[in-house]
Design an enzyme around this catalytic site. Structure first.
Site, mmCIF file in Angstrom:
data_model
loop_
_atom_site.group_PDB
_atom_site.id
_atom_site.type_symbol
_atom_site.label_atom_id
_atom_site.label_comp_id
_atom_site.label_asym_id
_atom_site.label_seq_id
_atom_site.Cartn_x
_atom_site.Cartn_y
_atom_site.Cartn_z
ATOM 1 N N PHE A 411 0.746 -1.231 -0.146
ATOM 2 C CA PHE A 411 0.235 0.051 -0.064
ATOM 3 C C PHE A 411 0.402 1.428 0.010
ATOM 4 O O PHE A 411 2.062 1.169 0.706
ATOM 5 C CB PHE A 411 -0.756 -0.348 1.403
ATOM 6 C CG PHE A 411 -1.681 -0.968 1.321
ATOM 7 C CD1 PHE A 411 -3.104 -1.022 0.618
ATOM 8 C CD2 PHE A 411 -1.194 -2.535 1.848
ATOM 9 C CE1 PHE A 411 -4.260 -2.204 1.169
ATOM 10 C CE2 PHE A 411 -2.526 -3.520 2.540
ATOM 11 C CZ PHE A 411 -3.230 -3.859 1.774
ATOM 12 N N ASP A 412 0.852 2.220 -0.826
ATOM 13 C CA ASP A 412 0.547 3.107 -0.705
ATOM 14 C C ASP A 412 -0.021 4.112 0.688
ATOM 15 O O ASP A 412 -0.365 3.829 1.059
ATOM 16 C CB ASP A 412 0.470 4.447 -1.744
ATOM 17 C CG ASP A 412 0.942 5.855 -1.826
ATOM 18 O OD1 ASP A 412 2.159 6.160 -1.239
ATOM 19 O OD2 ASP A 412 0.285 6.382 -2.123
ATOM 20 N N LYS A 413 1.574 5.134 1.048
ATOM 21 C CA LYS A 413 0.631 6.055 2.379
ATOM 22 C C LYS A 413 -0.440 6.868 2.182
ATOM 23 O O LYS A 413 -1.514 6.318 2.288
ATOM 24 C CB LYS A 413 1.763 6.198 3.463
ATOM 25 C CG LYS A 413 1.235 6.371 4.985
ATOM 26 C CD LYS A 413 2.553 6.958 5.090
ATOM 27 C CE LYS A 413 3.264 8.019 5.112
ATOM 28 N NZ LYS A 413 2.200 9.327 5.112
ATOM 29 N N LYS A 595 9.837 2.393 -4.980
ATOM 30 C CA LYS A 595 8.919 1.412 -5.075
ATOM 31 C C LYS A 595 8.713 0.764 -5.843
ATOM 32 O O LYS A 595 8.395 -0.803 -6.029
ATOM 33 C CB LYS A 595 7.515 2.064 -4.680
ATOM 34 C CG LYS A 595 7.361 3.337 -4.274
ATOM 35 C CD LYS A 595 5.909 3.850 -4.259
ATOM 36 C CE LYS A 595 6.162 5.193 -2.907
ATOM 37 N NZ LYS A 595 4.318 5.921 -3.168
ATOM 38 N N THR A 612 -1.390 -1.403 -4.269
ATOM 39 C CA THR A 612 -2.853 -0.222 -3.895
ATOM 40 C C THR A 612 -1.927 0.744 -3.836
ATOM 41 O O THR A 612 -1.239 1.627 -3.179
ATOM 42 C CB THR A 612 -3.707 -0.520 -2.502
ATOM 43 O OG1 THR A 612 -4.453 -2.063 -2.602
ATOM 44 C CG2 THR A 612 -4.290 0.306 -2.628
#
Length: 721
Positions: A411-413, A595, A612
């Site tokens: 997940f991205d934050k 990433k 995500t």
């Protein structure tokens, strides 16, 4: 079988670049060189295969509603014919053309029953009974023959050919009742399959029904009702309470609550006001709105979703590709085996020719892979349709299957795990001040600023209904903070450095420790002083989304054991958020290309991965992951185009639904494979050994086909766990 044969024929046409025919959806996708090949030629080729091509008014958009809502009698007939592969004679009345398939099935059953009953109970001669059996043959085999025989001339040996051969074989052996019963049950099974598949198609066509056909346009002082596809960008439409919004646009006048569930899956109406975005197909509930058009009809969110859902259903899942490869060699192998079963036993003296021929006809019925061919695409069709109805766009069968097989998810934050906007997390008053007074003074100054941290302070004061004093003369101190006046007294707000560099306002050890503690917990800090005295410190942070911890817990319960954060933020901030929401791993201080590398490392470590993110700066990672999942698909072109799965309502809480639906789809695909292969295996063995009669083989064969489609339809009832 017909779709596969037609695809091959289209691919062989000069000038054809790509062709794909999806039987379950009822759509053909073609790309061709128009200098070499014309659309009319393609349509004639399809018609030669017994396929009716439905008219589509806008070539740039797949408008499924036109299939669902025909505009004239001809199109109504075309709809039925296209869905049922019917071939009703044109001279028949319209009502008979609409029900042609059912009429044939009824006639086949009635003639079979009369012939069998008359011969068995009324003492009819075999000649009279034969007349009714022939009529049953004609009615039961007409629809099958009209599109099996043209395919046969093109070298396509499909399931229908096998059934016709079996019925002809029964007639040769004098087993007229058995052959008539075979054709009756096969045509009845076809009708049942079409009905079940239409149920699934209607779930997708329902998307098209959400789109209003006309809009009330404001031109001067006049309101004119015109077709939606004639609207231009910038025009203003009026949406009354209870109406569906006809366009994607921005509100220029009015405020109302809108039901966005048809597009985003949100269960609660959303309050909208001036400058807020609205989507075509949503329902205006409380007050009239004036909306400026921002996207043409063919480009709005609903049209794009409809087109992508249609395209998604044309993409084959891995299991579907496997079954197609299996049937490609299986059907020829069956034909060879049929010849061997017919010829070998009489030659070696095992059984007479008539008996071996009968068993060969049984084998033709037993080995027809109808259930195998329909089980997977029907499941993919219903799975994608159910996802779209609940605000999740899954862009292909391959992604539907892959999503259900994951053990790890990244997940991205910012904007994914968090709300993407700051909030006041902690207020630490000093020197005997009250927390509300610290917030009141800070908000009075910061309401003059549009900085994200300033707006967070103002929102916090508004949520507590604080009355703010007036503030004057906001002055920005670059990199440090702001200076202003409240009630005639000077106020300073900013970082600790602002005060360390200001004479007469040196912070003491306690204040410094408070600032350092809040910073260590991942918060941005604001120190506030008024008239030379410190009032307190505000700690602000990007807050986690509401319910995010429960979402992560649901994912773990569904079998996603590794939940990883990938963020460019500092490690302290990332660790705090990860601990709050319940993640298992953190990779912090990453640039976008880092990433990408992190996804590749995680795939090596855990196998297939989902990523995500928001679909913008996460695009490389989304593209590299096994399944890319974008937040906020509604109205976000990048998210819709980049990712494999889009959560239309910007709601991460839909992710457990998507994963659970995918797992259920995989389970049903496996069940359908077991049913199909099990019945084929059972019938092949029993038919070769002569342990089953032709009527029993047909019942089991057609029954298994309808069972797998009905099993797939169970997905239309799937709910969020």
């Amino acid at each position: 079988d017909a779709a596969l044969g037609l695809t091959r024929r289209l691919e062989q046409m000069p000038g054809m670049l790509h062709a794909n025919v999806n039987y379950a959806v009822g759509l053909a996708f073609v790309a061709y060189n128009s200098n070499v090949l014309q659309r009319a030629t393609i349509e004639r080729t399809m018609q030669n295969f017994g396929i009716v091509v439905l008219p589509v008014s806008a070539p740039s958009t797949v408008r499924l509603r036109e299939i669902k809502q025909p505009t004239d009698d001809r199109q109504t007939h075309d709809e039925h014919a296209g869905h049922d592969h019917g071939s009703a004679p044109a001279f028949l009345p319209h009502w008979m053309q609409e029900r042609w398939t059912l009429i044939l099935v009824g006639l086949a059953g009635l003639c079979l029953l009369i012939g069998w009953g008359g011969e068995r109970f009324l003492g009819w001669s075999s000649t009279v009974a034969l007349l009714f059996y022939l009529l049953a043959y004609l009615a039961g085999g007409y629809d099958i023959a009209t599109h099996a025989i043209p395919g046969l001339f093109h070298g396509q040996f499909d399931t229908d050919v096998l059934m016709l051969a079996a019925a002809a074989g029964a007639a040769v052996l004098g087993q007229w009742p058995e052959g008539a019963f075979l054709l009756f049950l096969f045509s009845l099974g076809h009708a049942g399959e079409h009905y079940a598949l239409d149920r699934a198609r209607n779930a997708v066509n329902a998307l098209g029904e959400l789109m209003p056909q006309t809009a009330r346009v404001k031109r001067g002082e006049q309101l004119q009702e015109i077709p939606v596809d004639q609207l231009a960008i910038g025009e203003v439409v009026v949406v009354r309470p209870g109406d569906r919004v006809p366009v994607d646009g921005k509100i220029v006048s009015g405020a109302s609550a809108l039901d966005q569930s048809p597009i985003t899956g949100e269960s609660v109406p959303v309050e909208k006001q001036v400058d807020d975005e609205v989507f075509a197909g949503t329902i205006n509930q409380t007050a009239a709105l004036e909306v400026a058009v921002t996207k043409l009809a063919q480009d709005n969110t609903l049209s794009r979703v409809m087109q992508m859902v249609a395209e998604a259903q044309s993409q084959q899942s891995p299991t579907q590709q496997l079954t197609q490869r299996f049937t490609a060699w299986f059907v020829p192998a069956v034909l060879v085996t049929v010849v061997l079963v017919t010829v070998v036993p009489p030659l070696v003296g095992w059984i007479p020719l008539a008996q071996s021929f009968y068993r060969a006809m049984l084998l033709l019925v037993a080995a027809s892979p109808c259930a195998l061919a329909l089980g997977t695409p029907a499941t993919v069709l219903t799975g994608i349709a159910q996802a779209a109805r609940n605000g999740v766009l899954i862009k292909g069968g391959v992604h539907l299957e892959n999503l259900g097989g994951l053990q790890a998810m990244a997940f991205d934050k910012t904007g994914t795990l968090t709300e993407g906007k700051f909030a006041v997390n902690e207020i630490v008053p000093v020197n005997g001040n009250q927390a509300e007074n610290v917030l009141r003074v800070a908000a009075a100054v910061e309401q003059q600023s549009n900085h994200p941290l300033a707006q967070a302070v103002v929102r916090a004061a508004q949520s507590r209904a604080l009355e703010l004093p007036s503030a004057d003369g906001l002055e920005n101190i670059p990199g440090r903070g702001v200076r202003s006046q409240v009630a005639g007294e000077p106020v300073l707000i900013g970082a600790l450095k602002l005060f360390q560099e200001t004479d007469g306002q040196q912070p003491d050890a306690d204040l410094t420790q408070t600032v350092e503690r809040l910073a260590a917990e991942g918060m941005s800090t604001m120190v506030i002083s008024q008239n030379g005295a410190f009032l307190g410190v505000l700690g602000l942070a990007d807050a986690p989304r509401p319910g995010i911890r429960q979402t992560m817990q649901q994912l773990r319960q569904l079998g996603i054991q590794h939940l990883v954060m990938l963020t460019g933020d500092s490690r302290d901030v990332a660790q705090r958020i990860a601990q709050t929401v319940g993640l298992t791993d953190v990779r912090a201080e990453l640039l976008p290309d880092h990433k990408l590398e992190a996804i590749q490392q995680l795939q090596t470590q855990y196998g297939p991965m989902a990523m995500t993110g928001d679909g913008v700066n996460d695009a490389p990672a989304l593209a590299t992951a096994t399944v890319g999942i974008a937040m906020g698909g509604a109205g976000t072109a990048v998210a819709l185009e980049t990712a494999d799965v889009a959560l239309m309502g910007d709601d991460l809480g839909k992710l457990p639904f998507a994963v659970g639906l995918s797992r259920a789809s995989r389970a049903i695909i496996r069940q359908n494979l077991v049913i199909a292969l099990g019945v084929i295996g059972l019938l092949v063995v029993t038919s070769v050994l002569g342990l089953v009669q032709l009527s029993g083989a047909v019942i089991l064969h057609e029954g298994s086909t309808i069972v797998v489609v009905l099993n797939a339809l169970r997905l239309l009832g799937y709910k969020n766990p």
